[in-house]
Motif scaffolding. Structure first.
Motif, PDB file in Angstrom:
ATOM      1  N   ILE A 206       1.503  -3.757  13.589  1.00 19.45           N
ATOM      2  CA  ILE A 206       0.879  -3.265  12.344  1.00 19.45           C
ATOM      3  C   ILE A 206       0.270  -4.396  11.504  1.00 19.45           C
ATOM      4  O   ILE A 206      -0.505  -4.146  10.599  1.00 19.45           O
ATOM      5  CB  ILE A 206       1.836  -2.397  11.489  1.00 19.45           C
ATOM      6  N   GLY A 207       0.631  -5.638  11.810  1.00 18.31           N
ATOM      7  CA  GLY A 207       0.043  -6.778  11.104  1.00 18.31           C
ATOM      8  C   GLY A 207       0.876  -7.239   9.923  1.00 18.31           C
ATOM      9  O   GLY A 207       1.690  -6.467   9.398  1.00 18.31           O
ATOM     10  N   VAL A 208       0.663  -8.494   9.487  1.00 13.10           N
ATOM     11  CA  VAL A 208       1.469  -9.049   8.393  1.00 13.10           C
ATOM     12  C   VAL A 208       1.212  -8.360   7.062  1.00 13.10           C
ATOM     13  O   VAL A 208       1.995  -8.509   6.132  1.00 13.10           O
ATOM     14  CB  VAL A 208       1.253 -10.564   8.158  1.00 13.10           C
ATOM     15  N   ASP A 209       0.104  -7.628   6.978  1.00 11.45           N
ATOM     16  CA  ASP A 209      -0.124  -6.881   5.742  1.00 11.45           C
ATOM     17  C   ASP A 209      -0.200  -5.373   6.012  1.00 11.45           C
ATOM     18  O   ASP A 209      -0.612  -4.609   5.148  1.00 11.45           O
ATOM     19  CB  ASP A 209      -1.394  -7.377   5.029  1.00 11.45           C
ATOM     20  N   GLY A 210       0.236  -4.974   7.202  1.00 12.55           N
ATOM     21  CA  GLY A 210       0.152  -3.565   7.579  1.00 12.55           C
ATOM     22  C   GLY A 210       1.003  -2.659   6.704  1.00 12.55           C
ATOM     23  O   GLY A 210       0.723  -1.470   6.571  1.00 12.55           O
ATOM     24  N   GLY A 211       2.056  -3.222   6.114  1.00 12.08           N
ATOM     25  CA  GLY A 211       2.967  -2.399   5.308  1.00 12.08           C
ATOM     26  C   GLY A 211       2.739  -2.540   3.811  1.00 12.08           C
ATOM     27  O   GLY A 211       3.509  -1.975   3.016  1.00 12.08           O
ATOM     28  N   THR A 212       1.721  -3.281   3.405  1.00 17.45           N
ATOM     29  CA  THR A 212       1.482  -3.502   1.969  1.00 17.45           C
ATOM     30  C   THR A 212       1.366  -2.167   1.231  1.00 17.45           C
ATOM     31  O   THR A 212       0.679  -1.265   1.703  1.00 17.45           O
ATOM     32  CB  THR A 212       0.203  -4.346   1.761  1.00 17.45           C
ATOM     33  N   GLY A 213       2.069  -2.070   0.130  1.00 14.15           N
ATOM     34  CA  GLY A 213       2.026  -0.844  -0.672  1.00 14.15           C
ATOM     35  C   GLY A 213       2.919   0.267  -0.148  1.00 14.15           C
ATOM     36  O   GLY A 213       2.986   1.339  -0.739  1.00 14.15           O
ATOM     37  N   HIS A 214       3.602   0.018   0.967  1.00 17.27           N
ATOM     38  CA  HIS A 214       4.423   1.043   1.610  1.00 17.27           C
ATOM     39  C   HIS A 214       5.891   0.644   1.683  1.00 17.27           C
ATOM     40  O   HIS A 214       6.227  -0.530   1.623  1.00 17.27           O
ATOM     41  CB  HIS A 214       3.951   1.286   3.048  1.00 17.27           C
ATOM     42  N   VAL A 215       6.724   1.653   1.864  1.00 16.21           N
ATOM     43  CA  VAL A 215       8.101   1.437   2.299  1.00 16.21           C
ATOM     44  C   VAL A 215       8.168   1.935   3.735  1.00 16.21           C
ATOM     45  O   VAL A 215       7.709   3.040   4.036  1.00 16.21           O
ATOM     46  CB  VAL A 215       9.097   2.215   1.408  1.00 16.21           C
ATOM     47  N   LEU A 216       8.690   1.082   4.632  1.00 17.50           N
ATOM     48  CA  LEU A 216       8.782   1.488   6.034  1.00 17.50           C
ATOM     49  C   LEU A 216      10.057   2.289   6.243  1.00 17.50           C
ATOM     50  O   LEU A 216      11.102   1.915   5.739  1.00 17.50           O
ATOM     51  CB  LEU A 216       8.813   0.251   6.944  1.00 17.50           C
ATOM     52  N   GLU A 217       9.959   3.409   6.946  1.00 17.53           N
ATOM     53  CA  GLU A 217      11.192   4.063   7.396  1.00 17.53           C
ATOM     54  C   GLU A 217      11.222   4.019   8.917  1.00 17.53           C
ATOM     55  O   GLU A 217      10.357   4.587   9.589  1.00 17.53           O
ATOM     56  CB  GLU A 217      11.328   5.514   6.914  1.00 17.53           C
TER      57      GLU A 217
END
Lengths: 506, 231
Positions: A206-217
Motif C-alpha cells: 500500500i506504500g509508506v503513505d498508503g494509510g494516511t488519513g486512515h485507521v487500518l483494521e
C-alpha cells in the motif's frame, strides 16, 4: 460498549466506529472537530518535558493521573548496572531528561516505572504486558508506535508534545473521525515467515503513505491465527504505512493473553469487561472506505533495501531497477541507492553486514527473542559482526533469562542488554557506525536512523539471527533445523503462554 | 527569527498576509528523523533545536555546513516558506521537527501531502501547512528553482497563495485550524472550556482500565526508588 448497544439495529459499524462513538465527549460539528476522550495516556521522557512545562506555565494540573502511566525507554542506557548517577557522568543530558520525568511524575502523582523498576521497559511493550492495554479503549502516547496497542482492539495512536499537554490537562483531544481501511489477510503463513514479514509486505503493497488519513483494521484468517505478540508487531508498523493507528478485533486469543495480568479487570469486572469486548468486532456488512486483500500463503521472508519501510522485497528477490517505475518511485530509489551504496537489480542476499540489532517495540518480546535464539543455539555470530540483543522490558529480560535465552545469545557472541529503545533510534548511545550495514528487527530504515551514516535492513528476528550467523543477509529458511525446545518461528501461541510467567497469579 | 514557545499557538500569526522567499526542498518522504535526528531530542525545552534541523543533510562533517544544501544557498537565505515533496513529515511523532523548522524561521510548509501526525503538530504550533495539488506543486517547484529567490504571498484569510504577475492558487485547509491561526485561539484553551462536558462524560463512561493509582496503593506497584511516586 454498553452506551452504544441501543444502536445495534441501525447501520452496521466497524470496530473503529464503535470505539470512536463511545469516546465522544462532544461530537463533530460544523467547522469544529469532535472532543475525543482518552482512556489511557502513556508517557516517556523524550516527548513529555515540554508538555509538563506548558501545564506549569498555565498553572494547570494533571486531570487523571490514575489514567496516566510513565516509563523510561528512549534515552535510557542499556548497559547493565547503569543508574542515574553513573549515567549523569556518561550522558548528563539523558540523565537530566530522566530526572525531569521523575520530578514531573512525582509532582503530579503519576505512576512511573523508573530506571530501577522491574516493570520498566519500552512503553509499547509494558502496556500490554501489564494488562493496561485493553480492548475498546482509547490510548495515546507521544510516540508514533502507539499504534502497537491496536492489536488488542484499542484505538491507539501517537501524538505530539502539544497534545500530550492537552491530554494531561483535559484527558481529551480534538479530532475528526479518520477513514477506515481494511487490510484482509487470508490463508496461512508459510514456515519461517513471520508477522514482521507480513506487515512489511503490507507496507510494500500500500506504500509508506498508503494509510494516511486512515485507521487500518487487519482482518482475515491469517490475522486471527496470530498470537498477541505477533499482532502487536503488525499493528506497530501501521504508522510506517502512514496510518496513525492499526486495529485488530479482540477475540479469545486477546482475552486469554489479558486474563490475570496485573492491571486487567478481575472477578465480576473481568466478566463484564469480556462481555463488552465481545461486542466490539466490526459488524457483518460494515463498510470500509478502502480495502485490500493479501494471501498469506504466498508471502516470503521480507527485507528492506532502501530508506523507508515501503522499500521492501522478498529476501531472495532483486532490488528493483528504475525502469518501469513511476518518477516518484524512481527518484526515491536513486536517493536510497546512493545512501545505501547498493546496486539496483542486484539481490540483497549475501550482502555483507556489520551489525545485527534484535530489539525495539516491533520485535523485542519473548517470542521474538525465542525465535532468534532457536536459530542461534549452538551457533556463533559471524566474526566481525556485532549483535546486540535488547529485550523490550525488564520483565521480558527476566523471563528470557529464566528460559536460558540470555545464555544462548551470550554463547553465540551477542551482547545481552537491559531493556530500552536502544539502536532503533540511536539516542542512548547504542548506534551503528557511519557506513556500516545493519540487519535490524526495528521499524525504520530512514537515513541515519540507527546513527549518522548508518544503513539499515529491516527484517524479522529469524532473518536477523540467520544473518548474524552468516555475517551476510541470509534466508532463515536455509539455516538448518529449529531447536524444538526454544519455540518455533510461527508458533507464537507457545510464546504467549511462555510470557504468562510474567503474569500475576490471581 | 523567532524561537517557538508554547504560547506561539495563542498568537494570531496569520491574521495578516505575509510574503517571503520559497525554499525548495524537493525530496519525497522527508521523515521527521531527517528533519531532526533523535540525538538532538535529549533536551527538555522547545528551543535549541535549530542546529539539528536536517543535520544529516546539511553538514559535510562536524559543524561544517554543506554550501550546496538548499537551506545554505545564498538566494534562499531568510526564506520563511519551505516547499517540500510528497508525504512530508512522515515517521516519528516528535514535535521537535516542527519546533526546529520554526526556530530556523519557517512559518509555512507547502507540499503535495503531509503525514498525519506532523500536520497536527505543525498546525497546533502555528506552522501553517498547505496541501498543493500536483499542478500547483509542479509550477511552484519550477518557479522556486528557476526564478530564485522566488517570493510568494500567503493569504490565509482568503486561502490563497499569490505571486508577482498576478499568479495565484487557492488552497483548502481545515476550517478549525484556519480559525485558530487567524484568531490566535488555542486548542488547549478550547478543551479546557469543555470541562463540564468532560466531567459529565466521565460519570457515564462505561469502561476504562483499572485505575493505576489504586493498583499502586494496594501494593501491586513497583517499589523501586525511582518509582517513588507510586507509594
Amino acid at each position: 460498549m454498553s452506551s452504544s448497544g441501543g444502536q445495534a439495529a441501525s447501520k452496521p459499524r466497524t470496530l473503529l466506529d464503535k470505539i470512536w462513538d463511545s469516546h465522544l465527549v462532544l461530537p463533530e460539528a460544523e467547522g469544529v472537530p469532535s472532543t475525543l476522550y482518552v482512556d489511557l495516556h502513556l508517557v516517556h521522557e523524550v516527548t513529555s518535558p515540554q508538555a509538563f512545562a506548558e501545564l506549569d506555565e498555565r498553572g494547570l494540573g494533571v486531570r487523571r493521573p490514575d489514567q496516566t502511566l510513565a516509563t523510561m525507554d528512549h534515552s535510557t542506557p542499556t548497559e547493565p548496572g547503569l543508574n542515574l548517577v553513573s549515567l549523569g557522568k556518561k550522558d548528563p543530558q539523558a540523565a537530566r531528561q530522566l530526572e525531569h520525568l521523575e520530578g514531573n511524575c512525582q509532582r503530579h502523582g503519576i505512576p512511573l516505572f523508573g530506571l530501577d523498576s522491574s516493570k520498566r521497559g519500552i512503553v509499547h511493550v509494558i502496556g500490554p504486558e501489564l494488562g493496561v492495554t485493553q480492548p475498546g479503549t482509547t490510548i495515546v502516547c507521544g510516540d508514533s508506535h502507539t499504534s502497537t496497542h491496536g492489536a488488542f482492539g484499542a484505538l491507539a495512536f501517537g501524538i505530539g508534545t502539544s497534545e500530550v499537554a492537552h491530554v494531561l490537562a483535559t484527558q481529551c483531544l480534538l479530532r475528526s473521525r479518520p477513514k477506515s481501511f481494511e487490510i484482509r489477510v487470508e490463508g496461512r503463513l508459510p514456515k519461517s515467515v513471520t508477522a514482521k514479514d507480513l506487515v512489511l509486505a503490507v507496507i510494500a503493497k500500500i506504500g509508506v503513505d498508503g494509510g494516511t488519513g486512515h485507521v487500518l483494521e487487519y482482518s482475515g484468517s491469517a490475522i486471527r491465527s496470530l498470537s498477541m505478540e505477533e499482532r502487536m508487531t503488525v499493528c506497530n508498523m501501521s504508522i510506517e504505512a502512514g496510518a496513525r493507528a492499526g486495529l485488530i478485533a479482540p477475540d479469545e486469543t486477546t482475552y486469554e493473553y489479558l486474563r490475570g495480568r496485573p492491571y486487567a479487570p478481575r472477578g465480576e469486572d473481568w466478566d463484564r469487561a469480556v462481555e463488552a469486548w465481545r461486542r466490539l468486532p466490526s459488524d457483518p456488512g460494515a463498510s470500509f472506505d478502502r480495502q485490500v486483500v493479501l494471501d498469506a500463503s504466498t508471502l516470503e521472508p521480507m527485507i528492506t533495501y532502501g530508506t523507508h519501510p515501503g522499500m521492501a522485497i522478498p529476501i531472495r528477490s532483486a532490488i528493483p531497477t528504475p525502469e518501469g517505475l513511476e518518477p516518484r518511485q524512481r527518484s526515491s530509489l536513486d536517493k536510497a541507492m546512493a545512501y545505501m551504496e547498493l546496486e539496483p537489480g542486484r539481490p540483497l542476499l549475501g550482502q555483507a553486514i556489520d551489525v545485527v540489532f534484535l530489539g525495539s517495540c516491533t520485535n523485542s518480546r519473548l517470542s521474538d527473542l525465542s525465535a532468534a535464539a532457536s536459530l542461534l543455539k549452538g551457533r556463533r555470530v559471524a566474526p566481525g559482526v556485532q549483535m546486540l540483543v535488547v529485550p523490550g522490558s525488564q520483565q521480558v529480560k527476566q523471563q528470557a533469562e529464566a528460559e536460558g535465552l540470555d545464555e544462548v545469545f551470550r554463547s553465540a557472541g551477542a551482547q545481552w542488554r537491559e531493556s530500552g529503545c536502544s539502536m532503533c533510534l540511536a539516542m542512548n548511545g547504542d548506534r551503528v557506525a557511519p557506513g556500516h550495514y545493519s540487519v535490524s528487527t526495528s521499524n525504520r530504515n530512514f537515513e541515519g536512523r540507527q546513527g549518522p551514516g548508518a544503513r539499515t535492513f529491516l527484517a524479522s528476528p529469524l532473518t536477523a539471527a540467520a544473518s548474524a550467523v552468516a555475517g551476510r543477509v541470509a534466508d532463515p529458511r536455509e539455516l538448518g533445523h529449529l531447536d524444538p525446545g526454544l519455540g518455533t518461528s510461527t508458533g507464537a501461541s507457545t510464546s504467549d503462554r511462555a510470557v504468562q510467567a510474567g503474569k500475576e497469579v490471581v | 527569527m523567532k524561537a517557538p514557545d508554547a504560547s506561539a499557538s495563542r498568537q494570531a500569526l496569520f491574521a495578516r498576509p505575509f510574503e517571503s522567499t520559497v525554499v525548495p526542498l524537493l525530496r519525497d518522504d522527508v521523515d521527521t528523523d531527517q528533519i531532526i535526528p533523535a540525538r538532538y531530542l535529549k533536551g527538555t525545552e522547545r528551543t535549541g533545536l535549530g542546529e539539528g534541523l536536517f543535520a544529516g543533510w546539511r553538514y559535510l562533517s562536524e559543524g561544517q555546513k554543506d554550501p550546496e544544501f538548499e537551506l545554505h544557498q545564498p538566494h534562499f537565505q531568510g526564506g520563511q516558506i519551505l516547499l517540500g515533496g510528497d508525504n512530508f513529515g512522515c515517521g516519528s511523532s516528535r514535535e521537535h521537527a516542527v519546533w526546529a523548522l520554526m526556530e530556523q524561521g519557517f512559518r509555512v510548509v507547502l507540499a503535495p501531502r503531509f503525514a498525519d501526525i506532523f500536520r497536527t503538530n505543525a498546525l497546533g504550533n502555528g506552522l501553517l501547512v498547505i496541501d498543493l495539488s500536483a499542478e500547483s506543486h509542479q509550477e511552484l517547484s519550477r518557479r522556486a528553482l528557476a526564478e530564485a529567490p522566488f517570493s510568494c504571498r500567503v493569504d490565509l484569510s482568503n486561502q490563497e497563495l499569490q505571486w508577482a504577475e498576478g499568479g495565484r492558487f487557492s488552497f483548502q485547509i481545515d476550517p478549525f485550524a484556519r480559525g485558530c491561526l487567524l484568531r490566535g485561539e488555542d486548542r488547549l484553551g478550547y478543551l479546557l472550556a469543555q470541562a463540564s462536558a468532560i466531567d459529565a462524560f466521565e460519570v457515564n463512561h462505561p469502561f476504562r482500565p483499572r485505575t493505576l493509582l489504586k493498583i499502586a496503593d494496594s501494593g501491586d506497584g513497583d517499589s523501586g526508588s525511582s518509582a517513588r511516586s507510586e507509594s
